[in-house]
Write a protein that holds these residues in place. Structure first.
Motif, short mmCIF file in Angstrom:
data_model
loop_
_atom_site.label_atom_id
_atom_site.label_comp_id
_atom_site.label_asym_id
_atom_site.label_seq_id
_atom_site.Cartn_x
_atom_site.Cartn_y
_atom_site.Cartn_z
N GLY A 199 -20.53 74.38 78.98
CA GLY A 199 -19.51 74.98 78.14
C GLY A 199 -19.43 74.42 76.75
O GLY A 199 -18.58 74.84 75.95
N ASP A 200 -20.30 73.46 76.40
CA ASP A 200 -20.29 72.89 75.06
C ASP A 200 -21.21 73.69 74.14
O ASP A 200 -22.22 74.23 74.60
N PRO A 201 -20.90 73.75 72.85
CA PRO A 201 -21.80 74.45 71.92
C PRO A 201 -23.16 73.77 71.91
O PRO A 201 -23.28 72.56 72.08
N PHE A 202 -24.21 74.58 71.71
CA PHE A 202 -25.54 74.02 71.60
C PHE A 202 -25.60 73.09 70.39
O PHE A 202 -25.07 73.39 69.32
N LEU A 203 -26.26 71.94 70.57
CA LEU A 203 -26.47 71.01 69.48
C LEU A 203 -27.75 71.41 68.76
O LEU A 203 -28.86 71.12 69.21
N HIS A 204 -27.59 72.11 67.63
CA HIS A 204 -28.76 72.69 66.96
C HIS A 204 -29.70 71.62 66.41
O HIS A 204 -30.87 71.91 66.14
N THR A 205 -29.20 70.41 66.25
CA THR A 205 -30.09 69.35 65.78
C THR A 205 -31.18 69.04 66.78
O THR A 205 -32.22 68.49 66.42
N ARG A 206 -30.96 69.39 68.05
CA ARG A 206 -32.00 69.14 69.05
C ARG A 206 -33.17 70.10 68.92
O ARG A 206 -34.22 69.90 69.51
N PHE A 207 -32.99 71.17 68.12
CA PHE A 207 -34.08 72.12 67.91
C PHE A 207 -34.77 71.89 66.56
O PHE A 207 -35.74 72.60 66.24
N ALA A 208 -34.26 70.94 65.78
CA ALA A 208 -34.81 70.71 64.44
C ALA A 208 -35.93 69.68 64.51
O ALA A 208 -35.81 68.65 65.19
N VAL A 209 -37.00 69.95 63.78
CA VAL A 209 -38.08 68.97 63.66
C VAL A 209 -37.55 67.79 62.86
O VAL A 209 -37.02 67.97 61.76
N PRO A 210 -37.62 66.57 63.39
CA PRO A 210 -37.05 65.42 62.69
C PRO A 210 -37.65 65.23 61.31
O PRO A 210 -38.84 65.45 61.08
N ALA A 211 -36.78 64.84 60.39
CA ALA A 211 -37.24 64.59 59.01
C ALA A 211 -38.00 63.28 58.93
O ALA A 211 -37.68 62.32 59.64
N ARG A 212 -39.00 63.23 58.05
CA ARG A 212 -39.78 62.01 57.87
C ARG A 212 -39.15 61.14 56.79
O ARG A 212 -38.79 61.63 55.71
N PRO A 213 -38.98 59.84 57.03
CA PRO A 213 -38.41 58.96 56.00
C PRO A 213 -39.38 58.78 54.84
O PRO A 213 -40.59 59.08 54.95
N VAL A 214 -38.86 58.28 53.75
CA VAL A 214 -39.71 58.11 52.55
C VAL A 214 -40.78 57.06 52.81
O VAL A 214 -41.81 57.04 52.12
#
Length: 896
Positions: free
Chosen positions: A20-35
């Motif tokens: 019943g919780d909203p989907f955490l869309h960050t789990r579908f995002a390709v992680p950003a690469r640090p500098v």
């Protein structure tokens, strides 16, 4: 183009996960690469093999650089669509996993088939989902690359089995990349042997000397080759270790010496995180980090509540930008690095003992106000504030979550930790719900009585009418359930009336948020009315539940209501309708993947009763056994009496009257006797006595049979006829007139009673006509029991030329063809050498009814492959190669 082809906009679908919780869309995002990320071309080239093999595994220790390697590859290469999913250890059951994976595919632009189904329970998945997904993927022209990051968090073996099934059957339509710390539960040896596995392991992930030097330079460190080699020796090329060392060393006046002394064991890293991350922050930031370490994920507003300041937003944004182990999840939410969070929690307990309960209490109150009930309950329980936690559950009208929906197990487990010192009315209601959900009536009624005694005081303490009504509605629901389990229809009616009066004081949006409360209440009321024999009133209440909007939270009452509607149809003689409704009931919870026992089992009981009427006794026994698996809160007198009656009828069909009497002899405990149960029990017992020649005992039982129910009247007429009172039998039928209200299971028996009475008085034409009418009605529903029960007088009639055609293929083996020509016995082939098993006979009978393989599988509750196996065995034993030959040969041998 198939439904899975194309890279258009995401398909519409559920907006919340199975909890019943909203989907955490960050789990579908390709992680950003640090500098400071260093692209290593040797690994990227190796990873390109993922496009040519079904399975790719990037396997290494925590912090080995797996995720950033795959993320960089996914973002920089051209080719097929990439769907990314970061798995989550919390609640990672099959249902949650597949819900998120489907959402990841949708988020990447992959349109999913409409009939694929959606898991409604974190621990289960609809059984058809993997097959439908694999079929859709296999038809794609271009493959989909699915990356499962942190796959080592997936611990359930069934997830691995389902995932491997999809991968195997999706063919070229799927390329699966697993980023994991451990060996996944997949048959890797098979993929290796076939050359279908791309592997990048820890040794290959380790930094080479040149790569380590480049990484250190990105962090502002230029070290001599000897220092780099020494660091590589100590860290063994571990990416996170190198980065931690670089971060620490660049703050030191002598980086080379610092790196010589730096150790990377767990305690050293913990000391480093405390000393070099936490203690480098100002006091306000340290205080915030320690307090939010109690939260899995959080918003700045909640962090402000814990610190009682208003600066969390700015602090968290700064920490996230500075890579200080605070991750911004998007949508205004943050979380700490898990290791950092663990260290901070331990530090909080040591430095500020006694503060944890207060922080949990503040979090619980804020989460309740913000509408996050599940999290609020968890923090309330962690604070040990059970008055708040029970009050929150009851005031939110969420008491039904003990019985139905994907959170029922979690709610029951949460409140099992509550001690006996919490004594308010909400606590007593929660205890009653817990007992009723686990043990049926048990101690639930005692807790309800205690709650009643405290409600008057509670009313004086609560200002809001809505809160008082919520308590009253929760009590009415539990009272209706307790009345149902006790077999007390009057109490159930009173509870329903009280609930109806209280609903007006409850906001509509609160009732809309918890449709399970109304569904459960009506289900309990309908079952109590069914016990009382008020079939039409029961049908009204049960139909309201069955016709309500489908959802995971109402799946159990919908299943149970459909099962009891099927029982009413069966009792009225409508076997086909009862069977269809019972199968709909079975599908109700299966479509949401809810755990078993998920219902009362009454639908399987109905299917068992229908199988007895069709003389399919092995199937009846299997269904009867399966019906014993029932939710404790649904094991009411209707179910118990129904099981006893079906068991007894099965014993009668097998020729064991003593076992039938033993099955119905114990009375089902109930506050009020059920008229139809009493009548059906008396008829079963009378039939058992008649089969052993005890006509007087059978006749005496007729006094218990109600005369206002047509089905019971027909049964009583059969007994009157058997004890030598044909005129009384016909009078009973004339008064009951079942033909206008009952289905074939009743009207066929009525016709046979009239036919036997006509036979006894010498009216052969009337007897023949009535038997023909009974055969026509029974044939549509494969209703065999009434003819087997009729006795020897009917056998010569069934063998007449005019009736033989009506029995052919479904009732009498070896019958003559419908045209009245001679039966084909002159050149009967020799009997089979190897006897057919009971299940093979079941398959053969359905084969004769022109049922398809899929229909036979559904009818027998087995897989299609199992049916095919039985068919091969039948063909071999009958020495045939086709279906029609098998049916013809079986008829010649008298097997059908």
């Amino acid at each position: 183009m198939t439904e899975l082809e194309g890279d258009g906009p995401p398909s519409t679908g559920p907006v919340a996960d199975p909890q019943g919780d909203p989907f955490l869309h960050t789990r579908f995002a390709v992680p950003a690469r640090p500098v400071t990320f260093l692209r290593r071309e040797r690994l990227t080239r190796h990873l390109d093999e993922a496009l040519r093999t079904p399975l790719t595994m990037v396997n290494g220790a925590a912090g080995a650089g797996k995720t950033l390697l795959v993320a960089d590859w996914a973002q920089t290469r051209d080719g097929p669509v990439v769907a990314w999913l970061t798995t989550d250890a919390a609640g990672q059951g099959p249902g949650m996993f597949w819900a998120y994976l489907l959402r990841a595919l949708s988020a990447s632009g992959i349109a999913l088939p409409e009939d694929i189904g959606f898991p409604a329970d974190a621990s289960r998945v609809p059984p058809t989902l993997p097959a439908r997904l694999a079929a859709g993927l296999s038809a794609r022209e271009q493959p989909v690359v699915v990356v499962l990051d942190e796959y080592d968090r997936v611990a359930a073996p069934e997830i691995a089995e389902q995932l491997e099934f999809v991968l195997r059957h999706a063919g070229r339509g799927l390329r699966l990349v697993l980023v994991t710390r451990t060996e996944p539960l997949l048959p890797l040896h098979r993929y290796r042997a076939a050359g279908e596995l791309t592997e990048i392991r820890g040794a290959e992930l380790a930094f080479a000397p040149g790569e380590a030097a480049e990484l250190l330079e990105l962090h502002g460190l230029r070290l001599p080759p000897a220092a780099v080699r020494a660091l590589l020796e100590r860290t063994r090329g571990w990416a996170a270790g190198l980065r931690l060392c670089a971060l620490a060393a660049r703050q030191s006046p002598d980086p080379e010496r610092y790196l010589e002394e730096f150790e990377v064991d767990h305690s050293t890293i913990a000391d480093y995180l405390l000393a070099e991350v936490l203690r480098r922050q100002d006091d306000e930031t340290q205080d915030l980090l320690l307090r939010v370490s109690l939260l899995d994920r959080f918003r700045p507003e909640l962090a402000d509540v814990l610190t009682r300041r208003s600066d969390a937003g700015a602090i968290l944004a700064r920490l996230s930008r500075g890579n200080a182990f605070v991750e911004h999840l998007g949508h205004g939410q943050y979380r700490l690095h898990p290791l950092f969070r663990e260290i901070l929690r331990a530090h909080l307990r040591m430095q500020r003992p006694g503060l944890e309960p207060e922080l949990h209490r503040r979090a619980a109150e804020w989460l309740r106000r913000s509408g996050s009930l599940a999290e609020a309950l968890g923090h309330g329980a962690a604070a040990g504030d059970w008055e708040f936690t029970t009050g929150a559950l009851v005031d939110d009208l969420a008491i039904g979550q003990f019985f139905t929906g994907p959170r029922s197990g979690a709610v029951t487990e949460l409140f099992s930790r509550m001690g006996q010192d919490t004594t308010g009315p909400a606590a007593q209601l929660v205890r009653a719900a817990r007992e009723l959900s686990r043990n049926g009536d048990g101690g639930g009624r005692a807790h309800l009585h205690r709650a009643e005694r405290r409600l008057a005081d509670y009313d004086g303490m609560v200002d809001g009418a809505a809160d008082r009504a919520a308590v009253g509605l929760s009590r009415a629901l539990l009272e209706a359930l307790a009345a149902r389990l006790a077999g007390s229809p009057g109490r159930a009616e009173n509870a329903a009336r009280a609930a109806g009066e209280l609903r007006e004081a409850v906001p509509d949006q609160l009732l809309d948020r918890h449709p399970e409360l109304t569904a459960l209440l009506l289900d309990h009321l309908g079952s109590a009315r069914l016990w009382a024999g008020r079939f039409e009133a029961a049908r009204e209440a049960l139909s309201a539940v069955a016709g309500s909007e489908a959802g995971a939270t109402t799946a159990l009452p919908r299943e149970d209501s459909l099962g009891r509607l099927a029982l009413i149809d069966y009792l009225d003689g409508w076997l086909g309708r009862a069977e269809r409704t019972a199968r709909t009931a079975l599908a109700e919870t299966e479509r949401f993947g809810l755990p078993r026992p998920s219902g009362s089992g009454v639908e399987r009981l109905v299917l068992a009763a229908v199988a007895v009427e069709r003389d399919e006794l092995e199937q009846a026994q299997a269904l009867l056994d399966a019906s014993a698996e029932a939710h404790p809160a649904m094991r009411d007198p209707v179910l118990e009496a129904g099981r006893a009656l079906v068991t007894a009828r099965l014993h009668l069909a097998r020729g064991d009257p003593r076992a039938a009497l033993a099955a119905v002899e114990p009375q089902v405990p109930a506050d009020v006797a059920s008229p139809w149960v009493q009548g059906q029990v008396a008829l079963v017992a009378a039939t058992a006595h008649l089969s052993e020649g005890r006509t007087e005992a059978a006749a005496a039982l007729l006094r218990r049979v109600p005369d206002d129910q047509a089905a019971c009247a027909v049964g009583a007429a059969r007994v009157q006829l058997a004890v030598g009172r044909p005129a009384e039998a016909v009078r009973l039928l004339d008064r009951a007139r079942p033909e206008g209200s009952c289905g074939p299971a009743v009207t066929v028996r009525a016709a046979l009673v009239r036919a036997q009475a006509a036979h006894q008085r010498g009216d052969a034409a009337a007897s023949h006509r009535l038997v023909a009418r009974a055969l026509l009605e029974a044939r549509r529903e494969r209703l065999r029991r009434p003819f087997h029960e009729a006795g020897p007088w009917i056998r010569p009639l069934l063998d007449t030329a005019s009736l033989r055609g009506l029995t052919s293929g479904w009732l009498v083996p070896g019958a003559a063809p419908p045209d009245g020509g001679p039966a084909r016995h002159a050149h009967r082939p020799p009997p089979v050498v190897e006897e057919l098993s009971g299940r093979e006979r079941d398959v053969l009978r359905r084969l004769a009814l022109m049922m398809s393989t899929e229909e036979i599988a559904a009818d027998l509750y087995v897989s299609v492959n199992t049916v095919k196996t039985h068919l091969k065995s039948v063909y071999r034993k009958l020495s045939v190669s086709r279906r029609n030959e098998a049916v013809r040969r079986a008829r010649e041998l008298g097997l059908l």
